[in-house]
Scaffold this motif. Structure first.
Motif, short mmCIF file in Angstrom:
data_model
loop_
_atom_site.label_atom_id
_atom_site.label_comp_id
_atom_site.label_asym_id
_atom_site.label_seq_id
_atom_site.Cartn_x
_atom_site.Cartn_y
_atom_site.Cartn_z
N GLY A 193 -90.90 0.05 -2.54
CA GLY A 193 -92.32 -0.02 -2.83
C GLY A 193 -93.17 0.36 -1.63
O GLY A 193 -94.18 1.06 -1.77
N ASP A 194 -92.76 -0.08 -0.43
CA ASP A 194 -93.50 0.28 0.78
C ASP A 194 -93.46 1.80 1.01
O ASP A 194 -94.45 2.41 1.44
N SER A 221 -94.99 5.31 6.37
CA SER A 221 -95.31 6.74 6.27
C SER A 221 -94.06 7.59 6.37
O SER A 221 -93.10 7.24 7.08
N GLN A 236 -88.25 0.29 -8.77
CA GLN A 236 -88.88 -0.75 -7.95
C GLN A 236 -88.11 -2.06 -8.04
O GLN A 236 -88.09 -2.85 -7.10
N HIS A 271 -89.99 4.39 -12.96
CA HIS A 271 -90.41 4.01 -11.61
C HIS A 271 -90.34 2.49 -11.46
O HIS A 271 -89.90 1.99 -10.42
N ALA A 306 -92.96 4.16 -1.40
CA ALA A 306 -93.70 4.84 -2.47
C ALA A 306 -95.21 4.74 -2.25
O ALA A 306 -95.95 5.69 -2.54
N ASP A 307 -95.67 3.60 -1.75
CA ASP A 307 -97.10 3.39 -1.54
C ASP A 307 -97.58 3.85 -0.16
O ASP A 307 -98.72 3.60 0.21
N ARG A 308 -96.64 4.46 0.60
CA ARG A 308 -96.96 4.98 1.93
C ARG A 308 -97.35 3.89 2.92
O ARG A 308 -98.05 4.16 3.90
N ARG A 309 -96.95 2.65 2.64
CA ARG A 309 -97.13 1.64 3.68
C ARG A 309 -96.17 1.90 4.83
O ARG A 309 -96.40 1.46 5.95
#
Length: 250
Positions: free
Chosen positions: A24-25, A32, A188, A184, A27-30
């Motif tokens: 999740g990090d 990079s 997750q 997706h 995919a959400d670009r938390r």
């Protein structure tokens, strides 16, 4: 009829939970693309697990080509760090599997129903036990059915995928639900998916879509890495009236 016994939630291994959180990090670009992930020790402290659990989670993400590891550490994939690794994307999956024409009409619903007896065991359900069912109909502008599909979700799917489990509340009918991110969501949840499809031509006398035009039927089973069925879908469509394109990326 007796009420079904309360469902027992499936126990998700810790490494799958850690992998899902990191996925999740990413995919959400938390985290990079190209950046270095925290050390195993830091991740173990963050998720309150041991380092072996973290190693197992990172191994899973490497198999999915979401991260790469070298002597300097583990990095998010998709940059110049490793040119051969594609960028991480969270593709919106078509559900349950058709590209509809721009002028087509779509009717979809989620209900709770008992599956056919022949599917109950495969879905880890007792005979007569209801589960979440997704129905999807594509109509021509004139109202002729071009595609019908029905998807039955298993007990493990409802236990492990929060976005599906939320529909347990009330157990009423939900109209026009958006399940395009279903696969997706499965990723997750830490699930690695396999799908098996059989395609056939039904007898011309069999009732179905298309008003007598040529038809194809597709039977799809999506399973997790443990071989547990998550979703069973039957699609019936008019071969001359609608193109059926199934897109799947792991």
């Amino acid at each position: 009829m007796a009420e079904p016994e309360p469902e027992q939630a499936a126990v998700v291994p810790l490494y799958l939970k850690v992998a899902a959180a990191l996925r999740g990090d990413l995919a959400d670009r938390r985290i990079s693309p190209g950046s270095r992930l925290p050390s195993e020790r830091s991740l173990a402290h963050r998720y309150h697990v041991n380092r072996q659990t973290v190693r197992s989670a990172l191994h899973l993400l490497r198999e999915e080509r979401l991260v790469v590891t070298d002597r300097r550490g583990t990095f998010a994939a998709g940059t110049e760090h490793e040119p051969g690794v594609p960028a991480l994307t969270a593709r919106r999956q078509l559900f349950p599997g058709g590209k509809e024409a721009a002028d087509a009409l779509v009717r979809a619903s989620l209900t709770w129903e008992a599956p056919p007896a022949s599917l109950a065991a495969r879905l880890a359900l007792v005979p007569g036990e209801p589960t979440l069912v997704h129905r999807h109909v594509v109509l021509s502008p004139g109202g002729t059915p071009l595609q019908r599909s029905v998807s039955w979700f298993s007990r493990p799917a409802l236990a492990e995928i929060p976005q599906l489990a939320k529909y347990r509340r009330g157990r009423g009918t939900v109209l026009q639900p958006d399940l395009r991110l279903l696969y997706h969501w499965m990723h997750q949840a830490g699930l690695r998916l396999t799908h098996r499809e059989s395609i056939g031509v039904p007898p011309s006398s069999a009732a179905g879509v298309g008003g007598g035009t040529a038809r194809l039927v597709v039977h799809r089973v999506v399973s997790d890495q443990h071989g547990h069925a998550l979703e069973i879908t039957d699609v019936d469509f008019a071969a001359q009236g609608a193109a059926w394109t199934y897109e799947f990326s792991d």
